[in-house]
Design a protein around this motif. Sequence first.
Motif, PDB file in Angstrom:
ATOM      1  N   THR A  66       0.849  -1.186   0.000  1.00  0.00           N
ATOM      2  CA  THR A  66       0.000   0.000   0.000  1.00  0.00           C
ATOM      3  C   THR A  66       0.890   1.243   0.000  1.00  0.00           C
ATOM      4  O   THR A  66       2.046   1.181   0.433  1.00  0.00           O
ATOM      5  CB  THR A  66      -0.916   0.048   1.242  1.00  0.00           C
ATOM      6  N   PRO A  67       0.366   2.385  -0.445  1.00  0.00           N
ATOM      7  CA  PRO A  67       1.162   3.619  -0.408  1.00  0.00           C
ATOM      8  C   PRO A  67       1.614   3.978   1.012  1.00  0.00           C
ATOM      9  O   PRO A  67       2.725   4.470   1.210  1.00  0.00           O
ATOM     10  CB  PRO A  67       0.207   4.678  -0.969  1.00  0.00           C
ATOM     11  N   GLY A  68       0.765   3.707   1.993  1.00  0.00           N
ATOM     12  CA  GLY A  68       1.128   4.002   3.379  1.00  0.00           C
ATOM     13  C   GLY A  68       2.312   3.185   3.856  1.00  0.00           C
ATOM     14  O   GLY A  68       3.189   3.692   4.558  1.00  0.00           O
ATOM     15  N   ARG A  69       2.347   1.914   3.499  1.00  0.00           N
ATOM     16  CA  ARG A  69       3.494   1.069   3.886  1.00  0.00           C
ATOM     17  C   ARG A  69       4.766   1.541   3.203  1.00  0.00           C
ATOM     18  O   ARG A  69       5.828   1.589   3.826  1.00  0.00           O
ATOM     19  CB  ARG A  69       3.231  -0.387   3.530  1.00  0.00           C
ATOM     20  N   ARG A  70       4.668   1.885   1.922  1.00  0.00           N
ATOM     21  CA  ARG A  70       5.852   2.387   1.208  1.00  0.00           C
ATOM     22  C   ARG A  70       6.380   3.645   1.890  1.00  0.00           C
ATOM     23  O   ARG A  70       7.589   3.801   2.083  1.00  0.00           O
ATOM     24  CB  ARG A  70       5.521   2.669  -0.255  1.00  0.00           C
ATOM     25  N   ARG A  71       5.467   4.521   2.269  1.00  0.00           N
ATOM     26  CA  ARG A  71       5.858   5.759   2.955  1.00  0.00           C
ATOM     27  C   ARG A  71       6.497   5.448   4.309  1.00  0.00           C
ATOM     28  O   ARG A  71       7.519   6.034   4.684  1.00  0.00           O
ATOM     29  CB  ARG A  71       4.628   6.636   3.134  1.00  0.00           C
ATOM     30  N   ALA A  72       5.916   4.510   5.045  1.00  0.00           N
ATOM     31  CA  ALA A  72       6.459   4.135   6.353  1.00  0.00           C
ATOM     32  C   ALA A  72       7.876   3.571   6.222  1.00  0.00           C
ATOM     33  O   ALA A  72       8.749   3.891   7.028  1.00  0.00           O
ATOM     34  CB  ALA A  72       5.543   3.118   7.030  1.00  0.00           C
ATOM     35  N   ILE A  73       8.109   2.750   5.195  1.00  0.00           N
ATOM     36  CA  ILE A  73       9.442   2.169   4.989  1.00  0.00           C
ATOM     37  C   ILE A  73      10.448   3.253   4.620  1.00  0.00           C
ATOM     38  O   ILE A  73      11.589   3.244   5.097  1.00  0.00           O
ATOM     39  CB  ILE A  73       9.384   1.051   3.917  1.00  0.00           C
ATOM     40  N   ARG A  74      10.036   4.213   3.786  1.00  0.00           N
ATOM     41  CA  ARG A  74      10.935   5.329   3.434  1.00  0.00           C
ATOM     42  C   ARG A  74      11.309   6.124   4.683  1.00  0.00           C
ATOM     43  O   ARG A  74      12.481   6.461   4.890  1.00  0.00           O
ATOM     44  CB  ARG A  74      10.264   6.267   2.424  1.00  0.00           C
ATOM     45  N   VAL A  75      10.331   6.418   5.523  1.00  0.00           N
ATOM     46  CA  VAL A  75      10.583   7.163   6.756  1.00  0.00           C
ATOM     47  C   VAL A  75      11.483   6.357   7.682  1.00  0.00           C
ATOM     48  O   VAL A  75      12.409   6.906   8.298  1.00  0.00           O
ATOM     49  CB  VAL A  75       9.249   7.534   7.449  1.00  0.00           C
ATOM     50  N   LEU A  76      11.254   5.049   7.782  1.00  0.00           N
ATOM     51  CA  LEU A  76      12.085   4.179   8.613  1.00  0.00           C
ATOM     52  C   LEU A  76      13.539   4.216   8.160  1.00  0.00           C
ATOM     53  O   LEU A  76      14.449   4.404   8.970  1.00  0.00           O
ATOM     54  CB  LEU A  76      11.565   2.738   8.574  1.00  0.00           C
TER      55      LEU A  76
END
Length: 148
Positions: A123-133
Amino acid sequence: MKALLVEGIIIVLDLDRFEEYTVKHGLDQYRPNTVTGMLTSLVENFVRKWRAVVVYGLDYERGTEETILEIPYGYEQINEIVKDLKVIKDEVNRVGASITIVVIRDYVLGRKAKNRREAYHGTPGRRRAIRVLRKAKRAGGNKLVLLL
């Protein structure tokens, strides 16, 4: 069948520089050790308490080093959820390891991923979370990042 997205909370937890930690302390990376075994237990308790969905990473055989969780509609109790995540971070720090945790409010699927790729990019949210991580880990890690 089309997936149903609902608003919720995405949580990504990842131990920092864990390979270095295991070498320094003479631990086995491929079996539960003091840190990964404890993290497995802490995450399991968190999942049970908040009825979270383990998308990826809770590993009883090797111990948990990283995990992705989703809590559908979890934003309603976000303050209590963050308090529990701080407890997890403090417990990991207490044994000498460090962990980075990212919490994002976004749309969630609320189901287990079929593989690592789907977990990280489903999902876009997971991709964003991984980038932030990854950004937080490059900046030194051992942080609790909230994007709400």
